[in-house]
Design a protein around this motif. Sequence first.
Motif, mmCIF file in Angstrom:
data_model
loop_
_atom_site.group_PDB
_atom_site.id
_atom_site.type_symbol
_atom_site.label_atom_id
_atom_site.label_comp_id
_atom_site.label_asym_id
_atom_site.label_seq_id
_atom_site.Cartn_x
_atom_site.Cartn_y
_atom_site.Cartn_z
ATOM 1 N N GLY A 247 0.781 -1.226 0.000
ATOM 2 C CA GLY A 247 0.000 0.000 0.000
ATOM 3 C C GLY A 247 0.816 1.281 0.000
ATOM 4 O O GLY A 247 0.253 2.371 -0.009
ATOM 5 N N ALA A 248 2.144 1.190 0.013
ATOM 6 C CA ALA A 248 2.984 2.391 0.008
ATOM 7 C C ALA A 248 2.878 3.153 -1.309
ATOM 8 O O ALA A 248 3.102 4.360 -1.353
ATOM 9 C CB ALA A 248 4.440 2.021 0.292
ATOM 10 N N THR A 249 2.553 2.442 -2.384
ATOM 11 C CA THR A 249 2.306 3.070 -3.677
ATOM 12 C C THR A 249 0.937 2.612 -4.164
ATOM 13 O O THR A 249 0.411 1.619 -3.690
ATOM 14 C CB THR A 249 3.378 2.667 -4.714
ATOM 15 N N SER A 250 0.395 3.346 -5.105
ATOM 16 C CA SER A 250 -0.946 2.987 -5.571
ATOM 17 C C SER A 250 -0.889 2.181 -6.860
ATOM 18 O O SER A 250 0.059 2.280 -7.644
ATOM 19 C CB SER A 250 -1.786 4.248 -5.796
ATOM 20 N N CYS A 251 -1.926 1.435 -7.056
ATOM 21 C CA CYS A 251 -2.107 0.653 -8.275
ATOM 22 C C CYS A 251 -2.072 1.574 -9.484
ATOM 23 O O CYS A 251 -1.420 1.277 -10.486
ATOM 24 C CB CYS A 251 -3.444 -0.087 -8.180
ATOM 25 N N VAL A 252 -2.737 2.698 -9.388
ATOM 26 C CA VAL A 252 -2.848 3.628 -10.514
ATOM 27 C C VAL A 252 -1.494 4.218 -10.876
ATOM 28 O O VAL A 252 -1.110 4.241 -12.053
ATOM 29 C CB VAL A 252 -3.874 4.739 -10.202
ATOM 30 N N SER A 253 -0.737 4.681 -9.885
ATOM 31 C CA SER A 253 0.552 5.311 -10.194
ATOM 32 C C SER A 253 1.547 4.301 -10.768
ATOM 33 O O SER A 253 2.211 4.582 -11.763
ATOM 34 C CB SER A 253 1.136 6.008 -8.964
ATOM 35 N N ASN A 254 1.648 3.129 -10.168
ATOM 36 C CA ASN A 254 2.571 2.118 -10.689
ATOM 37 C C ASN A 254 2.128 1.606 -12.057
ATOM 38 O O ASN A 254 2.955 1.360 -12.928
ATOM 39 C CB ASN A 254 2.719 0.958 -9.719
ATOM 40 N N GLY A 255 0.827 1.436 -12.241
ATOM 41 C CA GLY A 255 0.306 1.019 -13.537
ATOM 42 C C GLY A 255 0.574 2.058 -14.610
ATOM 43 O O GLY A 255 0.909 1.720 -15.749
ATOM 44 N N ALA A 256 0.462 3.338 -14.257
ATOM 45 C CA ALA A 256 0.718 4.416 -15.216
ATOM 46 C C ALA A 256 2.202 4.477 -15.597
ATOM 47 O O ALA A 256 2.535 4.653 -16.774
ATOM 48 C CB ALA A 256 0.268 5.754 -14.637
ATOM 49 N N ILE A 257 3.077 4.304 -14.616
ATOM 50 C CA ILE A 257 4.513 4.292 -14.898
ATOM 51 C C ILE A 257 4.846 3.115 -15.823
ATOM 52 O O ILE A 257 5.568 3.267 -16.810
ATOM 53 C CB ILE A 257 5.338 4.207 -13.599
ATOM 54 N N PHE A 258 4.287 1.958 -15.507
ATOM 55 C CA PHE A 258 4.501 0.769 -16.327
ATOM 56 C C PHE A 258 4.015 1.018 -17.755
ATOM 57 O O PHE A 258 4.714 0.721 -18.720
ATOM 58 C CB PHE A 258 3.767 -0.428 -15.711
ATOM 59 N N ALA A 259 2.810 1.563 -17.901
ATOM 60 C CA ALA A 259 2.241 1.819 -19.234
ATOM 61 C C ALA A 259 3.103 2.802 -20.016
ATOM 62 O O ALA A 259 3.360 2.601 -21.210
ATOM 63 C CB ALA A 259 0.819 2.349 -19.101
ATOM 64 N N LEU A 260 3.558 3.840 -19.350
ATOM 65 C CA LEU A 260 4.400 4.838 -20.011
ATOM 66 C C LEU A 260 5.686 4.198 -20.535
ATOM 67 O O LEU A 260 6.053 4.379 -21.703
ATOM 68 C CB LEU A 260 4.723 5.964 -19.028
ATOM 69 N N ILE A 261 6.351 3.419 -19.694
ATOM 70 C CA ILE A 261 7.585 2.744 -20.108
ATOM 71 C C ILE A 261 7.284 1.742 -21.224
ATOM 72 O O ILE A 261 7.991 1.672 -22.229
ATOM 73 C CB ILE A 261 8.260 2.031 -18.919
ATOM 74 N N TYR A 262 6.215 0.968 -21.053
ATOM 75 C CA TYR A 262 5.863 -0.091 -22.005
ATOM 76 C C TYR A 262 5.563 0.477 -23.393
ATOM 77 O O TYR A 262 6.033 -0.041 -24.403
ATOM 78 C CB TYR A 262 4.662 -0.868 -21.472
ATOM 79 N N TYR A 263 4.783 1.535 -23.439
ATOM 80 C CA TYR A 263 4.370 2.057 -24.739
ATOM 81 C C TYR A 263 5.402 2.991 -25.371
ATOM 82 O O TYR A 263 5.358 3.224 -26.576
ATOM 83 C CB TYR A 263 3.004 2.723 -24.633
ATOM 84 N N LEU A 264 6.342 3.505 -24.589
ATOM 85 C CA LEU A 264 7.373 4.369 -25.164
ATOM 86 C C LEU A 264 8.593 3.597 -25.669
ATOM 87 O O LEU A 264 9.157 3.941 -26.703
ATOM 88 C CB LEU A 264 7.827 5.423 -24.149
ATOM 89 N N ASN A 265 9.014 2.558 -24.922
ATOM 90 C CA ASN A 265 10.221 1.876 -25.374
ATOM 91 C C ASN A 265 10.200 0.357 -25.195
ATOM 92 O O ASN A 265 11.210 -0.285 -25.422
ATOM 93 C CB ASN A 265 11.459 2.461 -24.687
ATOM 94 N N THR A 266 9.139 -0.209 -24.783
ATOM 95 C CA THR A 266 8.936 -1.659 -24.618
ATOM 96 C C THR A 266 9.900 -2.341 -23.647
ATOM 97 O O THR A 266 10.052 -3.549 -23.678
ATOM 98 C CB THR A 266 8.968 -2.420 -25.970
ATOM 99 N N TRP A 267 10.589 -1.594 -22.794
ATOM 100 C CA TRP A 267 11.478 -2.191 -21.804
ATOM 101 C C TRP A 267 10.868 -2.170 -20.410
ATOM 102 O O TRP A 267 11.580 -2.041 -19.406
ATOM 103 C CB TRP A 267 12.835 -1.485 -21.803
ATOM 104 N N ALA A 268 9.578 -2.312 -20.328
ATOM 105 C CA ALA A 268 8.888 -2.326 -19.038
ATOM 106 C C ALA A 268 9.327 -3.507 -18.179
ATOM 107 O O ALA A 268 9.218 -3.477 -16.960
ATOM 108 C CB ALA A 268 7.377 -2.353 -19.253
#
Length: 146
Positions: free
Chosen positions: A49-70
């Motif tokens: 619970g120290a981080t939220s599902c939304v924030s970590n999911g958004a970071i993952f999506a950003l990395i995944y869709y920008l350079n595929t090295w998620a």
Amino acid sequence: MSSTRPYDVEEQPWSTGLCVCFDDIKSCCLTCWCPCVTFGRISEIVDKGATSCVSNGAIFALIYYLNTWACLYSFSYRTRLRRELRLKQDPCHDCLVHCFCMRCALCQEYRELKNRGFNMEKGWEGNANKHREVAMAPKVEGDMKR
């Protein structure tokens, strides 16, 4: 003379295999089309619970869709989950599992948490509240008399 310490517990196998999606089609479909949601839910539980599902999911999506090295971001959560639950590093190093089979790895991690009693849709707080309610003493109405 060898001494055994409580944290020297032998690692256990995962409750399901890496490529076993037939048992949980719903989470496999979610991971196939929206891996950021699956990752966000896993990471919130791993972070307790120290981080939220939304924030970590958004970071993952950003990395995944920008350079595929998620996978370089997500494998660290697999490692933390595996260490916390004392699971074997299987079938190979966590980084390789995520780089070559990321969706399967996310599905396996999701299933592992579900099999250990977590309701993944409720997140950390929803699961923590459930466990607190069980442990609380019942409320006593009125005055107590001898």
